[in-house]
Write an enzyme that holds these catalytic residues in place. Structure first.
Site, short mmCIF file in Angstrom:
data_model
loop_
_atom_site.label_atom_id
_atom_site.label_comp_id
_atom_site.label_asym_id
_atom_site.label_seq_id
_atom_site.Cartn_x
_atom_site.Cartn_y
_atom_site.Cartn_z
N ILE A 1 0.86 -1.17 0.00
CA ILE A 1 0.00 0.00 0.00
C ILE A 1 0.90 1.23 0.00
O ILE A 1 2.08 1.15 0.37
CB ILE A 1 -0.98 0.02 1.19
N ASP A 2 0.37 2.36 -0.43
CA ASP A 2 1.17 3.57 -0.57
C ASP A 2 1.67 4.08 0.78
O ASP A 2 1.09 3.80 1.83
CB ASP A 2 0.35 4.67 -1.24
N LYS A 3 2.71 4.88 0.71
CA LYS A 3 3.29 5.47 1.91
C LYS A 3 2.25 6.24 2.71
O LYS A 3 2.18 6.12 3.94
CB LYS A 3 4.45 6.40 1.53
#
Length: 301
Positions: free
Chosen positions: A133-135
């Site tokens: 998942i994105d930062k």
């Protein structure tokens, strides 16, 4: 002793480096190429070579996994919580602001994977990311503790056997209470691949809508790109969102990162259906309360 890997028949064509990074720590993969310790079908190969089903990869740099059954439970470093752990997997609840792996501007020790590797090093375990998942996205991640487990889980993720739900706040009002976004997105090799996102409206506010999102596929930035394509980008998304809208939203409601939270993961595990949930973090929950107060409502999630 050399180690040989045969590309599974179910594996889609991809860069050699990407295939290896899903199975080994990124530092080990880079060392393989740096030392010319890798062969693809018997020939020296670089990271950009495309691998396909049936290809044979030979690794000449030893990589060993060790296990110690008498080790004490590993405390979680700051930035995430371990919701579930057994001999094979970890279910992680990640805070926003932490990258899952190293990058051009992110040191490995500051990434989720780097922190997990440091925490489990004394036990001889090398954690593996099963998905990402994105930062700036918070929420749930599945992490494997061995190569055999990660390969099995990756196939199940790619085959749609794992249910993933997100909560997202998008700009504007959607025309339908529920629907699907079926729009191709760039794949790992840059070519368009199918991407399907289902959504259901949970709550409407004056200028935003809270949606529950279920991903039928798992493309990079899929939820963010799909809602941006629909004309309703994720609130506070600095890459695909509305800069003017985001600036006003931050000023009014105090949110400093994109409103996207991986809330639920469910899968068949060890003979039964397991489901894990992560509550909304304080920052996005506070934004919803602020929206409700602005609308003169006492409702909350």
């Amino acid at each position: 002793m050399a180690r040989e890997i045969v590309i599974p028949q179910t594996e889609a064509p991809k860069r050699l480096e990407n295939f290896l990074k899903k199975r080994f720590p990124i530092g080990y993969v880079r060392k393989l190429f740096r030392r010319n310790s890798i062969r693809l079908n018997g020939k020296r190969s670089g990271p950009d070579e495309i691998v396909r089903a049936g290809d044979r990869i030979t690794l000449f740099l030893p990589f060993e996994e060790k296990r110690r059954s008498n080790a004490k439970p590993t405390p979680a470093p700051r930035g995430f919580k371990i919701l579930f752990e057994d001999d094979d997997i970890l279910i992680i609840n990640k805070q926003a602001g932490i990258a899952v792996h190293e990058g051009k501007e992110i040191l490995k020790r500051h990434s989720l994977l780097g922190m997990l590797e440091a925490a489990y090093r004394s036990r001889g375990i090398v954690p593996r990311l099963v998905h990402r998942i994105d930062k700036e996205t918070s929420g749930l991640l599945v992490v494997a503790k061995s190569t055999s487990v990660v390969e099995d889980l990756e196939k199940r993720f790619e085959g749609g056997e794992v249910e993933k739900e997100y909560l997202a706040l998008v700009a504007g009002r959607l025309s339908a209470r529920e629907g699907s976004i079926d729009f191709p997105l760039p794949g790992r090799e840059g070519s368009p691949v199918s991407a399907l996102t289902h959504y259901r409206v949970e709550r409407e506010y004056a200028q935003t809508t809270l949606v529950r999102v279920r991903m039928a596929t798992g493309r990079m930035h899929q939820v963010r790109l799909h809602f941006a394509k629909l004309g309703h980008p994720i609130v506070m998304d600095v890459k695909y969102g509305d800069f003017t809208f985001n600036r006003q939203f931050r000023k009014t409601h105090g949110l400093k990162r994109q409103f996207l939270h991986a809330s639920t993961i469910a899968l068949e595990y060890r003979g039964k259906k397991r489901k894990w949930t992560a509550p909304l973090p304080d920052d996005v929950a506070a934004a919803l309360r602020s929206l409700a107060e602005a609308a003169g409502s006492n409702s909350h999630l």
